[in-house]
Write a protein that holds these residues in place. Structure first.
Motif, PDB file in Angstrom:
ATOM      1  N   VAL A   1       0.783  -1.192  -0.004  1.00  0.00           N
ATOM      2  CA  VAL A   1       0.019   0.038  -0.127  1.00  0.00           C
ATOM      3  C   VAL A   1       0.694   1.292  -0.229  1.00  0.00           C
ATOM      4  CG1 VAL A   1      -1.788   1.350   1.378  1.00  0.00           C
ATOM      5  CG2 VAL A   1      -1.916  -1.153   1.260  1.00  0.00           C
TER       6      VAL A   1
ATOM      7  N   LEU B   1      -7.054  -1.706  -3.798  1.00  0.00           N
ATOM      8  CA  LEU B   1      -5.987  -0.848  -4.534  1.00  0.00           C
ATOM      9  C   LEU B   1      -5.354  -1.810  -5.771  1.00  0.00           C
ATOM     10  CD1 LEU B   1      -4.460   1.804  -4.903  1.00  0.00           C
ATOM     11  CD2 LEU B   1      -2.866   0.972  -2.888  1.00  0.00           C
TER      12      LEU B   1
ATOM     13  N   ASP C   1     -12.419   5.645  -3.867  1.00  0.00           N
ATOM     14  CA  ASP C   1     -11.568   5.236  -4.742  1.00  0.00           C
ATOM     15  C   ASP C   1     -11.231   6.139  -5.790  1.00  0.00           C
ATOM     16  OD1 ASP C   1     -11.600   2.436  -3.824  1.00  0.00           O
ATOM     17  OD2 ASP C   1     -13.219   1.838  -5.120  1.00  0.00           O
TER      18      ASP C   1
END
Length: 408
Positions: free
Chosen positions: A108, A211, A242
């Motif tokens: 991430v 993601l 998002d």
């Protein structure tokens, strides 16, 4: 080393499986990157699937609960990790799996950093500038839709759009929306729809995901392809939270595929209501204007100048007659006063005139030069004189010297 075998002397299952276990054991321990799915904790063992972030490939992994809980933050479904794995082949079941010796959460932060660097580069080139954004057509003839095969995003867009405007037409291009083939297929579908002159707007739609699932929509090649399109592009990727790079380069961002349908296709009911509202507003505006003009006209007609025009003319005629009579009286009075003044002046002039004195028997003695002789002492014998009477003049000469008069 290959096993010696033949139809007459086959190899037992256990021997084959032992050979397979030996071959797998040769791999040794390896660091592997992937995405966790199907994570389950049962007693002291954790079972999960490690999926490749690009290709549709996965493997079963097990680890002790202590190893799992020692990872900070603790991995969850969808997390991207790096694992130190040892391959194991279970001879009894003939199954293969990995045993995780260490888990390190990654992805991430690193992915976000890479995306941020790419975002800065593309922004510096002006691909996200507001002046590049094109306005969507009010009612597109054909809407291009790029979505996954038999996806919920496709159903949401089609159903909501046709519910809002039943006559709308769609050109649907189904392709992979995640995995290693997503970028190429989406880009190709985009170019195909952009080359179609009948397509007025293009929607790129995909449902929510992690993601990693949405990474293809932050790919530099796809972002540049969208920037080069001549047709307006609407991004409807994931949910409201998002934000792939495609949202920044698209002409319009929709929070969901359903929202994209609402922004691209107008609602026929709302448009009809707006038409009725504008028509009523126009009718009220014109009616109000006519009413104001009619009130103004009635007010003008009720004024005396228009209600009885002759009355004003008569009043003006009376004023003209009164002024004319006043002027006549003033002129007559002025003439009378001037006549009286003239008579008075004439009487005064007559009373003061030398001619009136001559009429009473007096005469004026003058020298030939016109000089009036006022005293006798001013004369000498032989001086010519002119005597002026009231009716004539007489010339004479002084013969005797003047004598003093007692009353002089």
């Amino acid at each position: 080393m290959a096993l010696e075998n033949s139809p007459e002397s086959p190899v037992p299952v256990r021997t084959v499986l032992q050979a397979v276990a030996g071959w797998i054991a040769r791999l040794g321990r390896v660091w592997v990157e992937g995405q966790i799915t199907e994570l389950t904790v049962r007693g002291g063992t954790v079972y999960l699937t490690l999926r490749d972030p690009v290709a549709n490939v996965s493997a079963r992994v097990t680890c002790t609960r202590q190893t799992y809980e020692a990872t900070v933050p603790r991995p969850v479904d969808g997390a991207r990790v790096v694992m130190h794995l040892k391959p194991d082949f279970w001879i009894n079941r003939g199954s293969f799996a990995f045993t995780a010796l260490e888990i390190r959460p990654v992805g991430v932060g690193e992915l976000l950093a890479r995306l941020e660097r790419l975002r800065q580069v593309l922004a510096a080139e002006g691909l996200f500038a507001a002046e590049r954004k094109r306005k969507l057509p009010f009612l597109p003839g054909t809407v291009g839709l790029i979505c996954g095969r038999d996806s919920a995003a496709e159903r949401d867009v089609l159903e909501n759009a046709r519910r809002r405007w039943p006559a709308v037409r769609f050109a649907v291009e189904q392709c992979a929306v995640q995995g290693q083939y997503a970028v190429g297929e989406v880009t190709e579908a985009l170019r195909k729809l952009d080359a179609d002159p009948a397509v007025d707007v293009i929607i790129i739609a995909r449902g929510g995901g992690s993601l990693e699932d949405l990474l293809p929509f932050s790919d530099e090649a796809l972002v540049r392809a969208v920037a080069a399109c001549r047709t307006p592009v609407v991004s409807a990727i994931g949910h409201e939270q998002d934000s792939p790079l495609l949202d920044l380069v698209a002409d319009l961002r929709a929070s969901t595929p359903t929202d994209a349908a609402k922004k691209v296709v107008p609602d026929v009911g709302e448009q009809l209501a707006l038409v009725h509202q504008l028509r009523d507003r126009g009718r009220r505006s014109v009616g109000g204007w006519l009413q104001r003009e009619w009130s103004w006209l009635s007010s003008m007609r009720s004024r005396p100048a228009l209600a009885n025009p002759v009355q004003e003319i008569e009043r003006r005629a009376e004023q003209v007659d009164a002024l004319r009579e006043r002027a006549r009286r003033c002129l007559s009075s002025g003439l009378d006063r001037a006549t009286d003044d003239l008579a008075h002046v004439r009487a005064r002039l007559t009373a003061l005139s030398p001619a009136a004195t001559l009429d009473r028997g007096y005469a004026i003695v003058q020298r030939p030069s016109g000089e009036v002789v006022r005293h006798a002492k001013d004369l000498a014998p032989g001086d010519p004189l002119t005597l002026r009477f009231t009716d004539a003049r007489v010339t004479t000469t002084v013969n005797d010297p003047p004598e003093d008069h007692p009353g002089a």
